[in-house]
Motif scaffolding. Structure first.
Motif, PDB file in Angstrom:
ATOM      1  N   ASP A  82      52.694  45.626  36.734  1.00  0.00           N
ATOM      2  CA  ASP A  82      53.630  44.506  36.870  1.00  0.00           C
ATOM      3  C   ASP A  82      52.952  43.225  37.346  1.00  0.00           C
ATOM      4  OD1 ASP A  82      56.024  45.908  36.151  1.00  0.00           O
ATOM      5  OD2 ASP A  82      55.927  46.899  38.100  1.00  0.00           O
ATOM      6  N   VAL A  83      52.003  43.363  38.280  1.00  0.00           N
ATOM      7  CA  VAL A  83      51.355  42.193  38.874  1.00  0.00           C
ATOM      8  C   VAL A  83      49.866  42.472  39.032  1.00  0.00           C
ATOM      9  CG1 VAL A  83      51.240  40.670  40.894  1.00  0.00           C
ATOM     10  CG2 VAL A  83      53.438  41.611  40.188  1.00  0.00           C
ATOM     11  N   VAL A  84      49.040  41.493  38.648  1.00  0.00           N
ATOM     12  CA  VAL A  84      47.608  41.525  38.937  1.00  0.00           C
ATOM     13  C   VAL A  84      47.315  40.337  39.845  1.00  0.00           C
ATOM     14  CG1 VAL A  84      45.278  41.216  38.003  1.00  0.00           C
ATOM     15  CG2 VAL A  84      46.907  42.708  36.828  1.00  0.00           C
ATOM     16  N   ILE A  85      46.626  40.611  40.930  1.00  0.00           N
ATOM     17  CA  ILE A  85      46.190  39.563  41.849  1.00  0.00           C
ATOM     18  C   ILE A  85      44.674  39.630  41.909  1.00  0.00           C
ATOM     19  CG2 ILE A  85      46.254  38.684  44.210  1.00  0.00           C
ATOM     20  CD1 ILE A  85      49.001  40.158  44.474  1.00  0.00           C
ATOM     21  N   THR A  86      44.025  38.525  41.619  1.00  0.00           N
ATOM     22  CA  THR A  86      42.574  38.479  41.670  1.00  0.00           C
ATOM     23  C   THR A  86      42.156  37.355  42.617  1.00  0.00           C
ATOM     24  OG1 THR A  86      40.549  38.134  40.403  1.00  0.00           O
ATOM     25  CG2 THR A  86      42.536  37.197  39.477  1.00  0.00           C
ATOM     26  N   ASN A  87      41.480  37.735  43.674  1.00  0.00           N
ATOM     27  CA  ASN A  87      41.053  36.783  44.692  1.00  0.00           C
ATOM     28  C   ASN A  87      39.538  36.650  44.712  1.00  0.00           C
ATOM     29  OD1 ASN A  87      43.611  36.083  45.830  1.00  0.00           O
ATOM     30  ND2 ASN A  87      43.675  38.119  46.724  1.00  0.00           N
ATOM     31  N   PHE A  88      39.073  35.455  44.406  1.00  0.00           N
ATOM     32  CA  PHE A  88      37.652  35.118  44.500  1.00  0.00           C
ATOM     33  C   PHE A  88      36.782  36.071  43.673  1.00  0.00           C
ATOM     34  CE2 PHE A  88      39.911  33.939  48.397  1.00  0.00           C
ATOM     35  CZ  PHE A  88      39.899  32.562  48.221  1.00  0.00           C
ATOM     36  N   VAL A  89      37.209  36.296  42.437  1.00  0.00           N
ATOM     37  CA  VAL A  89      36.503  37.198  41.530  1.00  0.00           C
ATOM     38  C   VAL A  89      35.944  36.457  40.313  1.00  0.00           C
ATOM     39  CG1 VAL A  89      36.793  39.172  39.965  1.00  0.00           C
ATOM     40  CG2 VAL A  89      37.841  39.215  42.222  1.00  0.00           C
TER      41      VAL A  89
ATOM     42  N   LEU B 251      56.329  47.585  49.875  1.00  0.00           N
ATOM     43  CA  LEU B 251      56.851  48.075  48.601  1.00  0.00           C
ATOM     44  C   LEU B 251      57.823  49.221  48.814  1.00  0.00           C
ATOM     45  CD1 LEU B 251      53.734  48.252  46.252  1.00  0.00           C
ATOM     46  CD2 LEU B 251      55.633  46.651  46.111  1.00  0.00           C
ATOM     47  N   LYS B 252      59.015  49.070  48.262  1.00  0.00           N
ATOM     48  CA  LYS B 252      59.981  50.175  48.320  1.00  0.00           C
ATOM     49  C   LYS B 252      59.703  51.151  47.184  1.00  0.00           C
ATOM     50  CE  LYS B 252      63.501  47.529  50.606  1.00  0.00           C
ATOM     51  NZ  LYS B 252      64.770  46.854  50.563  1.00  0.00           N
ATOM     52  N   HIS B 253      59.262  50.612  46.053  1.00  0.00           N
ATOM     53  CA  HIS B 253      58.956  51.422  44.874  1.00  0.00           C
ATOM     54  C   HIS B 253      57.605  50.980  44.340  1.00  0.00           C
ATOM     55  CE1 HIS B 253      63.126  52.655  44.958  1.00  0.00           C
ATOM     56  NE2 HIS B 253      63.471  51.397  44.999  1.00  0.00           N
ATOM     57  N   GLY B 254      56.902  51.877  43.711  1.00  0.00           N
ATOM     58  CA  GLY B 254      55.639  51.529  43.082  1.00  0.00           C
ATOM     59  C   GLY B 254      54.441  51.755  43.988  1.00  0.00           C
ATOM     60  N   ASN B 255      53.293  51.418  43.438  1.00  0.00           N
ATOM     61  CA  ASN B 255      52.023  51.646  44.114  1.00  0.00           C
ATOM     62  C   ASN B 255      51.122  50.434  43.930  1.00  0.00           C
ATOM     63  OD1 ASN B 255      52.341  54.544  44.830  1.00  0.00           O
ATOM     64  ND2 ASN B 255      52.570  54.714  42.622  1.00  0.00           N
ATOM     65  N   VAL B 256      50.052  50.418  44.685  1.00  0.00           N
ATOM     66  CA  VAL B 256      49.043  49.374  44.578  1.00  0.00           C
ATOM     67  C   VAL B 256      47.762  50.022  44.076  1.00  0.00           C
ATOM     68  CG1 VAL B 256      47.688  47.663  45.838  1.00  0.00           C
ATOM     69  CG2 VAL B 256      50.083  48.055  46.469  1.00  0.00           C
ATOM     70  N   ILE B 257      47.266  49.521  42.951  1.00  0.00           N
ATOM     71  CA  ILE B 257      45.987  49.974  42.415  1.00  0.00           C
ATOM     72  C   ILE B 257      44.956  48.930  42.824  1.00  0.00           C
ATOM     73  CG2 ILE B 257      44.661  50.521  40.344  1.00  0.00           C
ATOM     74  CD1 ILE B 257      47.394  51.008  38.937  1.00  0.00           C
ATOM     75  N   CYS B 258      43.945  49.344  43.532  1.00  0.00           N
ATOM     76  CA  CYS B 258      42.897  48.435  43.988  1.00  0.00           C
ATOM     77  C   CYS B 258      41.623  48.726  43.224  1.00  0.00           C
ATOM     78  CB  CYS B 258      42.661  48.597  45.483  1.00  0.00           C
ATOM     79  SG  CYS B 258      44.118  48.225  46.459  1.00  0.00           S
ATOM     80  N   LEU B 259      41.191  47.752  42.446  1.00  0.00           N
ATOM     81  CA  LEU B 259      40.000  47.920  41.613  1.00  0.00           C
ATOM     82  C   LEU B 259      38.818  47.192  42.224  1.00  0.00           C
ATOM     83  CD1 LEU B 259      41.626  47.205  38.156  1.00  0.00           C
ATOM     84  CD2 LEU B 259      40.947  49.415  39.028  1.00  0.00           C
ATOM     85  N   ASP B 260      37.687  47.841  42.181  1.00  0.00           N
ATOM     86  CA  ASP B 260      36.437  47.208  42.591  1.00  0.00           C
ATOM     87  C   ASP B 260      35.315  47.970  41.907  1.00  0.00           C
ATOM     88  OD1 ASP B 260      35.738  45.350  45.431  1.00  0.00           O
ATOM     89  OD2 ASP B 260      34.139  46.160  44.179  1.00  0.00           O
TER      90      ASP B 260
ATOM     91  N   ILE C 198      48.422  53.389  48.030  1.00  0.00           N
ATOM     92  CA  ILE C 198      47.220  52.677  47.606  1.00  0.00           C
ATOM     93  C   ILE C 198      46.293  53.610  46.856  1.00  0.00           C
ATOM     94  CG2 ILE C 198      45.165  51.459  48.418  1.00  0.00           C
ATOM     95  CD1 ILE C 198      46.833  50.361  50.703  1.00  0.00           C
ATOM     96  N   HIS C 199      45.899  53.181  45.664  1.00  0.00           N
ATOM     97  CA  HIS C 199      45.033  53.993  44.814  1.00  0.00           C
ATOM     98  C   HIS C 199      43.758  53.225  44.479  1.00  0.00           C
ATOM     99  CE1 HIS C 199      48.345  56.774  44.356  1.00  0.00           C
ATOM    100  NE2 HIS C 199      49.107  55.724  44.152  1.00  0.00           N
ATOM    101  N   PRO C 200      42.655  53.524  45.169  1.00  0.00           N
ATOM    102  CA  PRO C 200      41.388  52.864  44.849  1.00  0.00           C
ATOM    103  C   PRO C 200      40.823  53.396  43.524  1.00  0.00           C
ATOM    104  CG  PRO C 200      41.341  53.884  47.041  1.00  0.00           C
ATOM    105  CD  PRO C 200      42.550  54.382  46.335  1.00  0.00           C
ATOM    106  N   VAL C 201      40.358  52.480  42.679  1.00  0.00           N
ATOM    107  CA  VAL C 201      39.806  52.845  41.383  1.00  0.00           C
ATOM    108  C   VAL C 201      38.516  52.052  41.167  1.00  0.00           C
ATOM    109  CG1 VAL C 201      40.171  52.810  38.876  1.00  0.00           C
ATOM    110  CG2 VAL C 201      42.091  53.302  40.409  1.00  0.00           C
ATOM    111  N   GLN C 202      37.424  52.765  40.903  1.00  0.00           N
ATOM    112  CA  GLN C 202      36.181  52.079  40.598  1.00  0.00           C
ATOM    113  C   GLN C 202      36.212  51.669  39.133  1.00  0.00           C
ATOM    114  OE1 GLN C 202      32.545  54.208  41.359  1.00  0.00           O
ATOM    115  NE2 GLN C 202      31.361  52.320  41.368  1.00  0.00           N
ATOM    116  N   SER C 203      36.042  50.368  38.904  1.00  0.00           N
ATOM    117  CA  SER C 203      36.139  49.856  37.553  1.00  0.00           C
ATOM    118  C   SER C 203      35.509  48.480  37.480  1.00  0.00           C
ATOM    119  CB  SER C 203      37.614  49.777  37.135  1.00  0.00           C
ATOM    120  OG  SER C 203      37.746  49.364  35.811  1.00  0.00           O
ATOM    121  N   ASP C 204      35.037  48.138  36.309  1.00  0.00           N
ATOM    122  CA  ASP C 204      34.506  46.809  36.046  1.00  0.00           C
ATOM    123  C   ASP C 204      35.637  45.932  35.509  1.00  0.00           C
ATOM    124  OD1 ASP C 204      33.118  44.852  33.914  1.00  0.00           O
ATOM    125  OD2 ASP C 204      31.715  45.333  35.532  1.00  0.00           O
ATOM    126  N   ALA C 205      35.649  44.672  35.862  1.00  0.00           N
ATOM    127  CA  ALA C 205      36.722  43.765  35.448  1.00  0.00           C
ATOM    128  C   ALA C 205      36.798  43.583  33.933  1.00  0.00           C
ATOM    129  CB  ALA C 205      36.546  42.409  36.124  1.00  0.00           C
TER     130      ALA C 205
END
Length: 142
Positions: A53-60, A4-13, A35-42
């Motif tokens: 901009d983008v949500v990616i959900t893998n095996f959730v 990523l040149k711009h922006g951040n990744v928010i990782c929720l779990d 990378i910004h880890p955030v504790q959260s429920d889906a």
């Protein structure tokens, strides 16, 4: 995150242990600022509306008691024109049978048509919903 040149990744779990593991990896790779880890429920995402901009959900989805509620939350946080990418296990696949037996109960697994209907019901435009061997993939936009 590295590309990523711009922006951040928010990782929720919902798991603090998974987020701690992620934070350690981000630190080791020099990606703490990206990378910004955030504790959260889906079903109640700790993210502002229309801020992603983008949500990616893998095996959730198969893990969730209410996949529709979680997809509504994803629709809430994705900006207009944003993208949702889903990967999950296909019903009837050997891996789905293994997951179901490991959980001790049936998991909610979707066919491409079921997933497409659900995504449309919560407001997404589905560009693709397909099965490839043991997996289901969906690409949609808001």
């Amino acid at each position: 995150a590295r590309r990523l040149k711009h922006g951040n990744v928010i990782c929720l779990d919902r798991s603090n242990a998974m987020l701690s593991r992620l934070a350690k990896q981000a630190k080791r790779k020099g990606l703490v600022r990206k990378i910004h880890p955030v504790q959260s429920d889906a079903s109640a995402l700790a993210v502002k509306s229309a801020s992603v901009d983008v949500v990616i959900t893998n095996f959730v989805l198969h893990e969730l008691p209410n996949p529709k509620k979680a997809l509504l939350e994803m629709a809430r946080v994705i900006r207009t024109g944003g993208t949702l990418i889903i990967t999950d296990f296909a019903p009837g696949s050997w891996i789905a049978q293994h997951i179901t037996s490991a959980h001790g109960q049936a998991c909610k697994l979707f066919t491409p048509n079921q997933l497409k209907r659900l995504l449309t019901d919560v407001g997404f435009v589905v560009d693709a919903a397909i099965r490839q061997r043991n997996f289901i993939f969906a690409l949609c936009r808001k």
